[in-house]
Design a protein around this motif. Sequence first.
Motif, PDB file in Angstrom:
ATOM      1  N   ALA A  86       0.832  -1.200   0.000  1.00 34.84           N
ATOM      2  CA  ALA A  86       0.000   0.000   0.000  1.00 34.84           C
ATOM      3  C   ALA A  86       0.873   1.260   0.000  1.00 34.84           C
ATOM      4  N   GLN A  87       1.964   1.230   0.750  1.00 31.70           N
ATOM      5  CA  GLN A  87       2.873   2.381   0.769  1.00 31.70           C
ATOM      6  C   GLN A  87       3.515   2.595  -0.595  1.00 31.70           C
ATOM      7  N   GLU A  88       3.912   1.524  -1.253  1.00 36.65           N
ATOM      8  CA  GLU A  88       4.514   1.663  -2.576  1.00 36.65           C
ATOM      9  C   GLU A  88       3.505   2.195  -3.589  1.00 36.65           C
ATOM     10  N   SER A 104      -5.089   4.980  -3.896  1.00 35.74           N
ATOM     11  CA  SER A 104      -3.918   4.433  -3.197  1.00 35.74           C
ATOM     12  C   SER A 104      -3.882   4.897  -1.747  1.00 35.74           C
ATOM     13  N   LEU A 105      -4.196   6.164  -1.520  1.00 36.59           N
ATOM     14  CA  LEU A 105      -4.222   6.676  -0.148  1.00 36.59           C
ATOM     15  C   LEU A 105      -5.337   6.025   0.670  1.00 36.59           C
ATOM     16  N   MET A 106      -6.462   5.778   0.049  1.00 37.93           N
ATOM     17  CA  MET A 106      -7.571   5.123   0.750  1.00 37.93           C
ATOM     18  C   MET A 106      -7.171   3.705   1.175  1.00 37.93           C
ATOM     19  N   VAL A 111      -5.126  -0.052   5.554  1.00 39.08           N
ATOM     20  CA  VAL A 111      -4.065  -0.869   6.145  1.00 39.08           C
ATOM     21  C   VAL A 111      -3.661  -0.307   7.504  1.00 39.08           C
ATOM     22  N   TYR A 112      -3.488   1.023   7.567  1.00 39.08           N
ATOM     23  CA  TYR A 112      -3.140   1.640   8.854  1.00 39.08           C
ATOM     24  C   TYR A 112      -4.202   1.326   9.915  1.00 39.08           C
ATOM     25  N   SER A 119      -3.898   7.338  13.993  1.00 39.09           N
ATOM     26  CA  SER A 119      -3.499   8.711  13.670  1.00 39.09           C
ATOM     27  C   SER A 119      -2.923   8.768  12.253  1.00 39.09           C
ATOM     28  N   GLU A 120      -2.162   7.741  11.854  1.00 41.38           N
ATOM     29  CA  GLU A 120      -1.630   7.713  10.489  1.00 41.38           C
ATOM     30  C   GLU A 120      -2.753   7.501   9.475  1.00 41.38           C
ATOM     31  N   ALA A 121      -3.735   6.687   9.841  1.00 43.65           N
ATOM     32  CA  ALA A 121      -4.886   6.478   8.961  1.00 43.65           C
ATOM     33  C   ALA A 121      -5.646   7.787   8.765  1.00 43.65           C
ATOM     34  N   ALA A 122      -5.842   8.523   9.841  1.00 39.84           N
ATOM     35  CA  ALA A 122      -6.561   9.795   9.753  1.00 39.84           C
ATOM     36  C   ALA A 122      -5.786  10.802   8.911  1.00 39.84           C
ATOM     37  N   ALA A 123      -4.487  10.856   9.085  1.00 40.82           N
ATOM     38  CA  ALA A 123      -3.665  11.789   8.299  1.00 40.82           C
ATOM     39  C   ALA A 123      -3.695  11.413   6.821  1.00 40.82           C
TER      40      ALA A 123
END
Length: 137
Positions: A86-88, A104-106, A111-112, A119-123
């Motif tokens: 997902a990061q790639e 991709s961000l969704m 995954v987060y 907090s990473e998912a929200a960002a």
Amino acid sequence: MTRNSPDDATRRGTSDAEAIEGLLAYAQTGSRWGGVALRRAREAVARSRALATEFPEHTVLLARSLRLTARLLLKRGRAVEALPMAQEAAALTRAMGGAPLVTSLMRLAEVYEALHRYSEAAATMAEADRISPPEDT
């Protein structure tokens, strides 16, 4: 063209991109718990990675392959394995922007969340929300 089996992807005259599309379609229709779908998705990642290296215009296909593989891993409760994919996908689509980046961000946010990194998912979701939709012409 309807894909009936993974062998359709290897027929003579099938372009590399069409073969990868066939693998992705087959992976999406595979059983939820069967390993075949995940193997097809991983094969699509490997083949699209090689194709995108040679022809950068196919980077979006690589990102799609990575997103699907991450989704299949999430369905199997394997979020740790899904994270680098997902990061790639997000990194590859940053330069493109638009819908590929948003999707991709969704997926990355999903995954987060599965990893309890809220907090990473929200960002990540906030970043996706800031992307402007295409203007109508």
